[in-house]
Design a protein around this motif. Sequence first.
Motif, short mmCIF file in Angstrom:
data_model
loop_
_atom_site.label_atom_id
_atom_site.label_comp_id
_atom_site.label_asym_id
_atom_site.label_seq_id
_atom_site.Cartn_x
_atom_site.Cartn_y
_atom_site.Cartn_z
N ALA A 1 -0.67 -12.37 -9.64
CA ALA A 1 -0.60 -11.89 -11.00
C ALA A 1 -0.81 -12.92 -12.25
O ALA A 1 -1.28 -12.63 -13.17
CB ALA A 1 0.81 -11.20 -11.16
N LEU A 2 -0.60 -14.26 -12.09
CA LEU A 2 -0.53 -15.25 -13.05
C LEU A 2 -2.14 -15.53 -13.37
O LEU A 2 -2.38 -15.99 -14.37
CB LEU A 2 0.38 -16.45 -12.68
CG LEU A 2 1.66 -16.29 -12.93
CD1 LEU A 2 2.53 -17.47 -12.45
CD2 LEU A 2 2.25 -16.33 -14.38
N ILE A 3 -2.77 -15.58 -12.17
CA ILE A 3 -4.36 -16.14 -12.16
C ILE A 3 -5.23 -14.97 -12.81
O ILE A 3 -5.27 -13.86 -12.34
CB ILE A 3 -4.84 -16.48 -10.92
CG1 ILE A 3 -3.90 -17.81 -10.13
CG2 ILE A 3 -6.28 -16.86 -10.88
CD1 ILE A 3 -4.00 -17.95 -8.80
N PRO A 4 -5.77 -15.27 -13.85
CA PRO A 4 -6.76 -14.43 -14.46
C PRO A 4 -7.95 -14.06 -13.40
O PRO A 4 -8.25 -15.02 -12.63
CB PRO A 4 -7.49 -14.98 -15.57
CG PRO A 4 -6.47 -16.06 -15.83
CD PRO A 4 -5.78 -16.82 -14.87
N GLN A 5 -8.08 -12.80 -13.26
CA GLN A 5 -9.15 -12.37 -12.14
C GLN A 5 -10.46 -13.04 -12.37
O GLN A 5 -11.07 -12.97 -11.24
CB GLN A 5 -9.18 -10.61 -12.59
CG GLN A 5 -10.02 -9.93 -11.30
CD GLN A 5 -9.23 -10.28 -9.95
OE1 GLN A 5 -8.14 -10.08 -9.82
NE2 GLN A 5 -9.88 -10.57 -9.06
N GLU A 6 -10.87 -13.03 -13.56
CA GLU A 6 -12.10 -13.84 -13.92
C GLU A 6 -12.33 -15.23 -13.29
O GLU A 6 -13.12 -15.93 -12.98
CB GLU A 6 -12.52 -14.17 -15.28
CG GLU A 6 -12.42 -12.85 -16.02
CD GLU A 6 -11.09 -12.34 -16.46
OE1 GLU A 6 -10.18 -13.13 -16.81
OE2 GLU A 6 -10.75 -11.29 -16.51
N TRP A 7 -11.02 -15.82 -12.86
CA TRP A 7 -11.10 -17.22 -12.12
C TRP A 7 -11.10 -17.23 -10.68
O TRP A 7 -11.27 -17.98 -10.19
CB TRP A 7 -9.53 -17.96 -12.58
CG TRP A 7 -9.34 -18.29 -13.88
CD1 TRP A 7 -9.95 -17.95 -15.08
CD2 TRP A 7 -8.35 -19.29 -14.42
NE1 TRP A 7 -9.30 -18.51 -16.21
CE2 TRP A 7 -8.39 -19.21 -15.73
CE3 TRP A 7 -7.10 -19.89 -13.85
CZ2 TRP A 7 -7.45 -20.01 -16.47
CZ3 TRP A 7 -6.38 -20.66 -14.34
CH2 TRP A 7 -6.47 -20.62 -15.96
N ILE A 8 -10.93 -15.95 -10.02
CA ILE A 8 -10.81 -15.90 -8.80
C ILE A 8 -12.40 -15.71 -8.01
O ILE A 8 -13.16 -14.93 -8.53
CB ILE A 8 -9.97 -14.79 -8.23
CG1 ILE A 8 -8.65 -15.07 -8.69
CG2 ILE A 8 -10.03 -14.70 -6.89
CD1 ILE A 8 -7.35 -13.87 -8.49
N ALA A 9 -12.68 -16.42 -6.99
CA ALA A 9 -14.07 -16.25 -6.40
C ALA A 9 -13.67 -15.34 -5.20
O ALA A 9 -12.83 -15.90 -4.43
CB ALA A 9 -14.69 -17.75 -6.02
N GLY A 10 -14.26 -14.27 -5.27
CA GLY A 10 -14.04 -13.28 -4.38
C GLY A 10 -12.84 -12.64 -4.09
O GLY A 10 -12.23 -12.47 -5.30
N GLN A 11 -11.95 -12.54 -3.05
CA GLN A 11 -10.74 -11.84 -3.05
C GLN A 11 -9.74 -12.83 -2.61
O GLN A 11 -9.98 -13.69 -1.63
CB GLN A 11 -10.78 -10.76 -1.96
CG GLN A 11 -11.63 -9.62 -2.64
CD GLN A 11 -11.05 -8.73 -4.03
OE1 GLN A 11 -9.68 -8.48 -3.98
NE2 GLN A 11 -11.81 -8.78 -4.96
#
Length: 187
Positions: free
Chosen positions: A80-90
Amino acid sequence: MPLTRAWSKLKFHPVQHALWTTTKRFRVVPAGRGSGKTELAKRNLVRWLPVRKPHHDPRYFYGAPTQEQAKRIAWAHLKALIPQEWIAGQPNESGLFIKTIFGSELWVVGLDKPQRIEGVQWDGCVLDESSDLKPGIFDLNVLPALTWRNGWCWRIGVPKRNGIGAREYREYRSEEHTSELQSLAYL
């Protein structure tokens, strides 16, 4: 990039501010329940994810005494703390790790099997519930894994009288490591 809603505003506390802003490599935080130590520790892990390093694959982990406990305390909240735009894949739900677009990785591990962190070098970590970690894990498993990359570590937890690692955590707190952040003993 904007942060997520999980980054709610925290009430200012001078000792938490000192913890957040110190540049010390090792931080020892013996503090009571509800003091905010775990919240700050998780936020600190996330804030390092976009930071460039001399190597292409920065790695961080949140560790607790068991895999189940680590997952319960940190996994959902870190996601929840990590912005979705920062995540590569799932996020990898079975392995409990997240790869980012920056090349960094964040892992959630149980230190009941210390080999979960061995074999690679880490840039930083949080050891939560430190009074309940098996004796020797920091010196034998964590510290060597932080050496080559000069990784940092937050050792946090309630300072218990009992617990499998209570004595070691108490001794570690009283050594030179604690003198670096003496004022944080009562967060």
